[in-house]
Design a protein around this motif. Sequence first.
Motif, PDB file in Angstrom:
ATOM      1  N   ASP A   1      33.855  29.734  45.428  1.00 60.98           N
ATOM      2  CA  ASP A   1      33.602  29.192  44.088  1.00 60.98           C
ATOM      3  C   ASP A   1      34.427  29.897  43.016  1.00 60.98           C
ATOM      4  N   VAL A   2      34.623  31.205  43.178  1.00 63.59           N
ATOM      5  CA  VAL A   2      35.348  31.976  42.163  1.00 63.59           C
ATOM      6  C   VAL A   2      36.858  31.752  42.275  1.00 63.59           C
ATOM      7  N   PHE A   3      37.405  31.943  43.476  1.00 64.79           N
ATOM      8  CA  PHE A   3      38.862  31.953  43.622  1.00 64.79           C
ATOM      9  C   PHE A   3      39.460  30.582  43.933  1.00 64.79           C
ATOM     10  N   ALA A   4      38.795  29.785  44.771  1.00 65.26           N
ATOM     11  CA  ALA A   4      39.341  28.470  45.100  1.00 65.26           C
ATOM     12  C   ALA A   4      39.069  27.453  44.008  1.00 65.26           C
ATOM     13  N   LYS A   5      37.983  27.677  43.242  1.00 68.43           N
ATOM     14  CA  LYS A   5      37.582  26.682  42.246  1.00 68.43           C
ATOM     15  C   LYS A   5      37.572  27.238  40.826  1.00 68.43           C
ATOM     16  N   ASP A   6      38.253  28.379  40.646  1.00 71.28           N
ATOM     17  CA  ASP A   6      38.412  28.984  39.311  1.00 71.28           C
ATOM     18  C   ASP A   6      37.075  29.224  38.620  1.00 71.28           C
ATOM     19  N   GLY A   7      36.082  29.678  39.404  1.00 69.46           N
ATOM     20  CA  GLY A   7      34.774  29.971  38.842  1.00 69.46           C
ATOM     21  C   GLY A   7      34.749  31.300  38.100  1.00 69.46           C
TER      22      GLY A   7
ATOM     23  N   GLN B   1      46.026  31.102  43.861  1.00 66.29           N
ATOM     24  CA  GLN B   1      44.582  31.268  44.051  1.00 66.29           C
ATOM     25  C   GLN B   1      44.294  32.002  45.356  1.00 66.29           C
ATOM     26  N   LEU B   2      45.025  31.653  46.427  1.00 63.27           N
ATOM     27  CA  LEU B   2      44.818  32.311  47.718  1.00 63.27           C
ATOM     28  C   LEU B   2      45.224  33.781  47.647  1.00 63.27           C
ATOM     29  N   LYS B   3      46.301  34.079  46.968  1.00 64.72           N
ATOM     30  CA  LYS B   3      46.731  35.480  46.852  1.00 64.72           C
ATOM     31  C   LYS B   3      45.694  36.312  46.105  1.00 64.72           C
ATOM     32  N   ALA B   4      45.142  35.770  45.030  1.00 67.43           N
ATOM     33  CA  ALA B   4      44.108  36.506  44.301  1.00 67.43           C
ATOM     34  C   ALA B   4      42.904  36.755  45.187  1.00 67.43           C
ATOM     35  N   ALA B   5      42.521  35.732  45.972  1.00 64.61           N
ATOM     36  CA  ALA B   5      41.371  35.873  46.870  1.00 64.61           C
ATOM     37  C   ALA B   5      41.644  36.897  47.959  1.00 64.61           C
ATOM     38  N   LEU B   6      42.848  36.870  48.521  1.00 66.02           N
ATOM     39  CA  LEU B   6      43.202  37.843  49.562  1.00 66.02           C
ATOM     40  C   LEU B   6      43.231  39.257  48.997  1.00 66.02           C
ATOM     41  N   GLY B   7      43.728  39.401  47.771  1.00 64.37           N
ATOM     42  CA  GLY B   7      43.727  40.725  47.155  1.00 64.37           C
ATOM     43  C   GLY B   7      42.328  41.284  47.021  1.00 64.37           C
TER      44      GLY B   7
ATOM     45  N   VAL C   1      41.856  52.045  41.859  1.00 58.25           N
ATOM     46  CA  VAL C   1      41.336  51.076  40.893  1.00 58.25           C
ATOM     47  C   VAL C   1      41.984  49.723  41.192  1.00 58.25           C
ATOM     48  N   VAL C   2      41.154  48.681  41.344  1.00 59.16           N
ATOM     49  CA  VAL C   2      41.646  47.335  41.635  1.00 59.16           C
ATOM     50  C   VAL C   2      41.355  46.440  40.430  1.00 59.16           C
ATOM     51  N   LEU C   3      42.370  45.709  40.005  1.00 61.64           N
ATOM     52  CA  LEU C   3      42.266  44.800  38.859  1.00 61.64           C
ATOM     53  C   LEU C   3      42.646  43.398  39.307  1.00 61.64           C
ATOM     54  N   ILE C   4      41.857  42.386  38.910  1.00 58.25           N
ATOM     55  CA  ILE C   4      42.142  41.015  39.311  1.00 58.25           C
ATOM     56  C   ILE C   4      42.001  40.088  38.110  1.00 58.25           C
ATOM     57  N   ASN C   5      43.072  39.341  37.851  1.00 55.96           N
ATOM     58  CA  ASN C   5      43.057  38.314  36.816  1.00 55.96           C
ATOM     59  C   ASN C   5      42.907  36.956  37.495  1.00 55.96           C
ATOM     60  N   ASN C   6      41.807  36.277  37.270  1.00 56.58           N
ATOM     61  CA  ASN C   6      41.555  35.002  37.932  1.00 56.58           C
ATOM     62  C   ASN C   6      41.926  33.806  37.051  1.00 56.58           C
ATOM     63  N   SER C   7      42.580  34.048  35.929  1.00 61.80           N
ATOM     64  CA  SER C   7      42.961  32.935  35.052  1.00 61.80           C
ATOM     65  C   SER C   7      44.398  32.507  35.357  1.00 61.80           C
ATOM     66  N   TRP C   8      44.821  31.386  34.731  1.00 61.58           N
ATOM     67  CA  TRP C   8      46.176  30.868  34.901  1.00 61.58           C
ATOM     68  C   TRP C   8      47.081  31.310  33.750  1.00 61.58           C
ATOM     69  N   SER C   9      46.657  32.342  33.017  1.00 58.98           N
ATOM     70  CA  SER C   9      47.471  32.861  31.922  1.00 58.98           C
ATOM     71  C   SER C   9      47.433  34.384  31.953  1.00 58.98           C
ATOM     72  N   ASN C  10      48.326  35.021  31.200  1.00 57.80           N
ATOM     73  CA  ASN C  10      48.308  36.480  31.099  1.00 57.80           C
ATOM     74  C   ASN C  10      47.004  36.939  30.450  1.00 57.80           C
ATOM     75  N   GLU C  11      46.498  38.074  30.922  1.00 63.39           N
ATOM     76  CA  GLU C  11      45.260  38.614  30.359  1.00 63.39           C
ATOM     77  C   GLU C  11      45.418  40.122  30.171  1.00 63.39           C
TER      78      GLU C  11
ATOM     79  N   THR D   1      47.730  44.762  31.373  1.00 66.27           N
ATOM     80  CA  THR D   1      48.027  43.338  31.242  1.00 66.27           C
ATOM     81  C   THR D   1      48.404  42.802  32.624  1.00 66.27           C
ATOM     82  N   LEU D   2      47.760  41.722  33.018  1.00 65.64           N
ATOM     83  CA  LEU D   2      48.026  41.097  34.313  1.00 65.64           C
ATOM     84  C   LEU D   2      48.487  39.661  34.114  1.00 65.64           C
ATOM     85  N   GLY D   3      49.446  39.251  34.936  1.00 67.22           N
ATOM     86  CA  GLY D   3      49.914  37.878  34.910  1.00 67.22           C
ATOM     87  C   GLY D   3      48.903  36.937  35.550  1.00 67.22           C
ATOM     88  N   PRO D   4      49.163  35.637  35.534  1.00 69.72           N
ATOM     89  CA  PRO D   4      48.238  34.653  36.108  1.00 69.72           C
ATOM     90  C   PRO D   4      47.945  34.943  37.585  1.00 69.72           C
ATOM     91  N   LYS D   5      46.672  35.025  37.914  1.00 66.73           N
ATOM     92  CA  LYS D   5      46.203  35.231  39.292  1.00 66.73           C
ATOM     93  C   LYS D   5      46.750  36.518  39.917  1.00 66.73           C
TER      94      LYS D   5
END
Length: 606
Positions: free
Chosen positions: A405-411, A461-467, A550-560, A595-599
């Motif tokens: 729900d979070v990574f495949a469906k941008d939850g 999306q898959l790369k973010a989920a695998l990370g 420390v692990v950081l994950i940006n799940n959006s489609w824009s820089n954060e 600052t993290l890039g999209p996903k």
Amino acid sequence: MNFKKWASILFAMMLLVSLLSAVGGPTTQAADNSVTLYYKKGFANPYIHYRQADGNWTAAPGVKMADAEVSGYAKTTINIGSSSQLEAVFNNGTGTWDNNGSKNYFFKTGTSTYVPGANNAPGTITSGAPSDTITPTPDPTTPPPSDNFGPVDWSKRSIYFIMTDRFDNGDTSNDNYGGFNSNKSQPIQWHGGDFQGIINRLDYIKNMGFTAIWITPVTMQKSVAAYHGYHTYDFYSVDGHLGNMAKFQELVKTAHSKNIAVMLDVVVNHTGDFMPGNGTAKAPFDKTDWYHNAGEITQNDYNSNNQSRIENGDVANLDDLKQENPAVATELKNWGKWIIQQSNVDGLRVDTAKHVPKWFLKDFDTAVNTFTIGEVFHGDPVYVGDYSNYLDAVLDFPMYYTMRDVFAKDGSMNLIKERYAQDSRYKNPNLNGTFLDNHDVKRFLNEATGKPGANSDKWPQLKAALGFLLTSRGIPIVYQGTEQGFNGGDDPANREDMKFDTNNELYKYIAKVNAIRNSHPALQNGSQKEKWVDNTFYAYQRSSGTDEVVVLINNSWSNETRTIPNLDNFGNGTVLKNQMGTDSVTVNGGSINVTLGPKEVKILTK
């Protein structure tokens, strides 16, 4: 006494016996003038249509031949009375015949073996029983081969999940074992993958950074559609499509030489679908009172959480074993010990665990004395977590649903926070088997929504989920083909034949994250503390001794950009390097600004 009446009755009985002998029906034991015939399975369910000498033929299609004590053969014994030979043809029961080019086959008294020809060519007849007689059921106390690999700390391992038949075909000679032919054009039939194929590809797995493999069951099957291994016919035989026990031992030994542990999938809930109309499983699992015989579990049973029906009914019509019968429980435990001793595997994945009584799971775990992880296909951690009190660990289906729900469906990333809040339900969450997909659910890329306005762009999306999967708590499990971008839907579409492109972007990404994981004990089984969470951003710190990550994950489609506070064990001025790139960040007052890039996923270490 009416002697004429009794004489007539006696004469009639003698005549009846004579007529029955002339018909020559199959018998279970050879008579003085009988033919015992072994048929090497060309037809999966062969029938024999026959007559003695010039007598009358049996009614077509004839008599179905029973499984022999020799694996891959059927067998029948026919009393031919005063005849000198048996004339016969074979068929599959539905109109396909093998009749020696209309010349038929002839068998003399005694024992013969018939082997069908290739491509409908006439078969061959040899005198005697098959030479490859079956190995007797081994003594469960037989000492195992040993390579001094174990014991394995599974909390430090990452697992590559292999469906053996769909992996790699290393030995084409076993493709049509037992008459159940491999056919890649049919998605629900055997495709030819085997132990040798896995052996050949162990470096492919090792170079991706995995330190363990989980392989599907190896027990003998008895169906053209049982390629997956979950429909056991003979517990004490290895299915010939995969190889034999010696080849299985070679696989385990070779994996160990590359520091790859081996987990074997086992099924103690059921056998194949045999009773009541398709024979039985192989002895000793051939007794009616070894099964519940309670009918199939219905959807209503699942919806109402009817645990009695869930444990005692048949899953998909598969014959449900009756563990409360002491003989069944003892045999299953003995078999579990035997398969470990024979193969030297390092752990067991227990299939359909929620369908097995918990008391038996505990007894089985104690008996096999190795790491066990159970499949509890359910989304509620209250339900799933309790099974970790009976086996060593469970597959984390609740986290699977959350990651989907979070990574495949941008939850929202807050869903992860909510899922972790239930970790107290598990005996040891660091042993939970975490996964993005497997052979029973749709592939992650099939579920992924893709980039807004460019729906086919799903790999970020898959790369973010695998990370997240490979750096968060639990034992990460990656299903074969994920690294090749497979995107199949429901079974069997999610059981694709493998490809082995080591230049694939996903293969390289997994290898990179796994290399970082293998270099840092904190990412393997260290403690985990959440440091930041909002709808699109998640940060956590993992610690083990002096190792901090420390692990950081940006799940959006824009820089954060975020400021992550309250980091532990980092002094002012500490430089943290991003192991996924070349950038770095400096700790100031226990915080970092990033600052993290999209996903994007960043993994920061000193």
